[in-house]
Design a protein around this motif. Structure first.
Motif, short mmCIF file in Angstrom:
data_model
loop_
_atom_site.label_atom_id
_atom_site.label_comp_id
_atom_site.label_asym_id
_atom_site.label_seq_id
_atom_site.Cartn_x
_atom_site.Cartn_y
_atom_site.Cartn_z
N LEU A 37 -17.86 30.91 -11.40
CA LEU A 37 -17.18 31.16 -12.27
C LEU A 37 -17.58 31.28 -13.63
N ARG A 38 -18.50 30.39 -13.77
CA ARG A 38 -19.32 30.43 -15.19
C ARG A 38 -19.69 32.07 -15.52
N GLY A 39 -20.54 32.48 -14.39
CA GLY A 39 -21.01 33.83 -14.72
C GLY A 39 -20.01 34.90 -14.94
N LEU A 40 -18.85 34.81 -14.18
CA LEU A 40 -17.66 35.56 -14.54
C LEU A 40 -16.89 35.37 -15.72
N LEU A 41 -16.96 33.99 -16.25
CA LEU A 41 -16.25 33.82 -17.44
C LEU A 41 -17.26 34.43 -18.69
N GLU A 42 -18.47 34.34 -18.50
CA GLU A 42 -19.35 34.94 -19.44
C GLU A 42 -19.14 36.59 -19.75
N ASP A 43 -18.48 37.31 -18.48
CA ASP A 43 -18.19 38.74 -18.53
C ASP A 43 -16.66 38.97 -18.54
N GLY A 44 -15.89 37.91 -19.05
CA GLY A 44 -14.53 38.33 -19.39
C GLY A 44 -13.44 37.67 -18.34
N LEU A 45 -13.73 36.97 -17.62
CA LEU A 45 -12.79 36.43 -16.73
C LEU A 45 -11.73 35.45 -17.39
N GLU A 46 -10.52 35.77 -17.12
CA GLU A 46 -9.29 35.01 -17.92
C GLU A 46 -8.60 34.18 -16.84
N TRP A 47 -8.20 34.70 -15.68
CA TRP A 47 -7.54 33.88 -14.83
C TRP A 47 -8.17 33.71 -13.49
N VAL A 48 -7.92 32.26 -12.96
CA VAL A 48 -8.27 31.90 -11.83
C VAL A 48 -6.95 31.80 -11.03
N VAL A 49 -6.76 32.35 -9.89
CA VAL A 49 -5.52 32.37 -9.13
C VAL A 49 -5.83 31.82 -7.75
N VAL A 50 -4.89 30.98 -7.27
CA VAL A 50 -4.88 30.23 -5.94
C VAL A 50 -3.60 30.26 -5.25
N SER A 51 -3.60 29.98 -3.72
CA SER A 51 -2.08 29.84 -3.49
C SER A 51 -1.93 28.30 -3.03
N GLY A 52 -2.74 27.47 -3.61
CA GLY A 52 -2.59 26.19 -3.31
C GLY A 52 -2.64 25.45 -2.03
N GLN A 53 -3.58 26.35 -1.10
CA GLN A 53 -3.91 25.83 0.00
C GLN A 53 -4.74 24.51 -0.10
N TRP A 54 -4.36 23.54 0.86
CA TRP A 54 -4.98 22.30 0.97
C TRP A 54 -6.69 22.49 1.43
#
Length: 185
Positions: A37-54
């Motif tokens: 995620l850190r690498g993606l954030l440096e390239d413009g990532l704005e949202w992390v999406v999950v379906s909430g699975q345990w």
């Protein structure tokens, strides 16, 4: 291809043999996810999406929330396949899940009803693939499990739409664990 919205999934906790919220593998999974995620954030990532699975999804969501200290613009969406998916979980897991949901920026259900059948998972997968730019998947070819369904759907989708698939493997987890070990071990 930069990603603005990434879907994260992987194994359920039980598929990894994790039955306690204090399992030593959880921090390793979170660190491996955070590293990507850190690498993606440096390239413009704005949202992390999950379906909430345990399992991997909720640990990834927690890792994303922890990354907000460094990246305050990062947003978390929890989009479940149906309402009250946590109703059969133990009380401790439900409380932890609800506290995580309270910190999410967006919460929704694909199906506005309780569990009715496997079609809700397929509908959730299609919806989430159409509304994200890529998939971060914790998956090992040698250990099949529930992530294989979304992986196959993502591969089909990526064949017709620009969609990036990033995989965290068992080797990546081992490398992360090795980085955490003191040099004198």
């Amino acid at each position: 291809m930069s990603l603005e919205r990434i879907l994260i999934t992987g194994y359920k906790a039980s598929e990894l043999g994790i039955h306690s919220m204090k399992h030593p593998g959880i921090p390793i999974i979170k660190k491996a996810v955070a590293k990507v995620l850190r690498g993606l954030l440096e390239d413009g990532l704005e949202w992390v999406v999950v379906s909430g699975q345990w399992g991997v999804e909720l640990w990834a969501a927690e890792a994303a929330l922890e990354l907000r200290e460094e990246y305050p613009a990062l947003r978390l969406a929890v989009i479940t396949p149906y309402e009250n998916q946590e109703e059969h979980w133990g009380e401790e897991k439900q409380e932890w899940y609800r506290s995580l949901l309270a910190r999410a920026d967006y919460k929704a259900c694909v199906s506005k009803r309780g569990y009715e059948g496997p079609w809700q998972f397929k509908a959730k997968d299609r919806f989430l693939l159409r509304n994200t730019d890529g998939l971060l998947l914790l998956y090992d070819e040698e250990k099949e499990g529930s992530p294989r369904y979304l992986r196959a759907e993502a591969q089909r989708y990526a064949a017709i739409e620009p969609y990036r698939i990033i995989t965290i493997t068992a080797q990546d987890l081992q490398d992360t664990a090795d980085e955490e070990r003191p040099a004198w071990d």
